[in-house]
Design a protein around this motif. Sequence first.
Motif, mmCIF file in Angstrom:
data_model
loop_
_atom_site.group_PDB
_atom_site.id
_atom_site.type_symbol
_atom_site.label_atom_id
_atom_site.label_comp_id
_atom_site.label_asym_id
_atom_site.label_seq_id
_atom_site.Cartn_x
_atom_site.Cartn_y
_atom_site.Cartn_z
ATOM 1 N N UNK A 235 42.152 -38.000 14.853
ATOM 2 C CA UNK A 235 41.326 -37.978 16.000
ATOM 3 C C UNK A 235 40.548 -36.905 16.510
ATOM 4 N N UNK A 236 39.241 -37.055 16.930
ATOM 5 C CA UNK A 236 38.661 -36.093 17.522
ATOM 6 C C UNK A 236 39.031 -35.641 18.977
ATOM 7 N N UNK A 237 39.164 -36.753 19.637
ATOM 8 C CA UNK A 237 39.739 -36.837 20.922
ATOM 9 C C UNK A 237 40.758 -37.762 21.387
ATOM 10 N N UNK A 238 41.886 -37.331 21.844
ATOM 11 C CA UNK A 238 42.791 -38.270 22.013
ATOM 12 C C UNK A 238 43.702 -38.008 23.405
ATOM 13 N N UNK A 239 44.044 -39.102 24.045
ATOM 14 C CA UNK A 239 44.669 -39.141 25.344
ATOM 15 C C UNK A 239 45.799 -40.125 25.432
ATOM 16 N N UNK A 240 46.993 -39.819 25.845
ATOM 17 C CA UNK A 240 48.124 -40.765 26.075
ATOM 18 C C UNK A 240 48.397 -40.995 27.599
ATOM 19 N N UNK A 241 48.122 -42.224 28.090
ATOM 20 C CA UNK A 241 48.366 -42.474 29.422
ATOM 21 C C UNK A 241 49.395 -43.486 29.811
ATOM 22 N N UNK A 242 50.101 -43.377 30.921
ATOM 23 C CA UNK A 242 51.014 -44.340 31.405
ATOM 24 C C UNK A 242 50.501 -45.213 32.397
ATOM 25 N N UNK A 243 50.901 -46.487 32.109
ATOM 26 C CA UNK A 243 50.250 -47.820 32.919
ATOM 27 C C UNK A 243 51.154 -48.476 33.507
ATOM 28 N N UNK A 244 51.089 -49.127 34.754
ATOM 29 C CA UNK A 244 52.270 -49.977 35.183
ATOM 30 C C UNK A 244 52.280 -51.218 34.440
ATOM 31 N N UNK A 245 53.154 -51.890 34.519
ATOM 32 C CA UNK A 245 53.560 -53.131 33.485
ATOM 33 C C UNK A 245 52.538 -54.336 33.997
ATOM 34 N N UNK A 246 52.009 -54.382 35.213
ATOM 35 C CA UNK A 246 51.169 -55.333 35.618
ATOM 36 C C UNK A 246 49.777 -55.104 35.234
ATOM 37 N N UNK A 247 49.698 -53.812 34.511
ATOM 38 C CA UNK A 247 48.092 -53.582 33.975
ATOM 39 C C UNK A 247 48.182 -53.857 32.558
ATOM 40 N N UNK A 248 49.368 -54.101 31.903
ATOM 41 C CA UNK A 248 49.527 -54.226 30.563
ATOM 42 C C UNK A 248 49.997 -55.644 29.982
ATOM 43 N N UNK A 249 49.684 -56.484 31.010
ATOM 44 C CA UNK A 249 50.126 -57.869 30.854
ATOM 45 C C UNK A 249 49.631 -58.379 29.501
#
Length: 299
Positions: A235-249
């Motif tokens: 990948x040219x650009x890659x980011x890893x983010x944590x999200x709350x469970x409610x936004x990953x439903x």
Amino acid sequence: MDSVCPRCHGSQESIVHVFFECPFANIIWRHLSHPLNIDNIPPRLAPEWIELILNPSTHLGLNPQDAHAFTLLAAIACDRIWWSRNKLVFDSSPPASPIDVTADINRSFSAYSNAWKLKMQPTISAWEPPPPGWVKFNFDVAITLSASFPSAIFRDSNRHFISIFTAKESISSLAWAKAKAALLAVSSAANLQLPSIIFEGDAKIVIDSIKAPSSTPFWDLRLIISNIQLLLPYFSQVVFNFCHRASNGLTHSIAFWASFCSTWGPQPISSIPSWVLCEDSDGQVPPLLSLPSVGLPDQ
């Protein structure tokens, strides 16, 4: 257990000896973030030690908050003591020092404690699309009694679906299964040759381990995290983010659907029921952006 202890070579190996009486274990308990001086506790049978760990308020006089922390820490300590013993006996690995094992236990305890604090905080439920020119890959897993089912969803800045992937894996632990879902997301992204990617999941331990592999607190995650790291140069650009469970439903709903229907691999949007897709944060079925399937980039 009826052989001589492989660590101290001075006593018969038993459950109580491995976890509490061996000098190796004694050092570990003394140096935990909530230390325990085994020498000050009268000899106990294995069931009595379990009772002490589960009810430290009664047996050690701890307040409820400290008792909860001690029970968690003691469970992690027993897991690591047993794992290091098995590595020594069955893998012929160089013996780990008690200080190294203690440091591993304390790191894991800190990670679990931080995850619990996050769980108790108010959550934000809305899924946020990526910036223009980027795509976001959310990942999650559903677990049954016999298997785990990772899922991953690609969406662009217009909320269009790019791809949906599911898989079937064995079960080791929840963190291991979440890490497998992250690996599914990263390997699928490499397959699609998309340059600017945001990977997002609700397992903070996995996200933190990917960002800083040397700090991975769980021994069973290290190979998975290593495999993820090997794919990042695609990948040219890659980011890893944590999200709350409610936004990953939505991702979890697709994983659950895959476990129920026993279906895995790339998923056509037409194969997924509308009730699953309507788990999206805005309550609407997002559109699908069709892209051709491509192979892995040349190495």
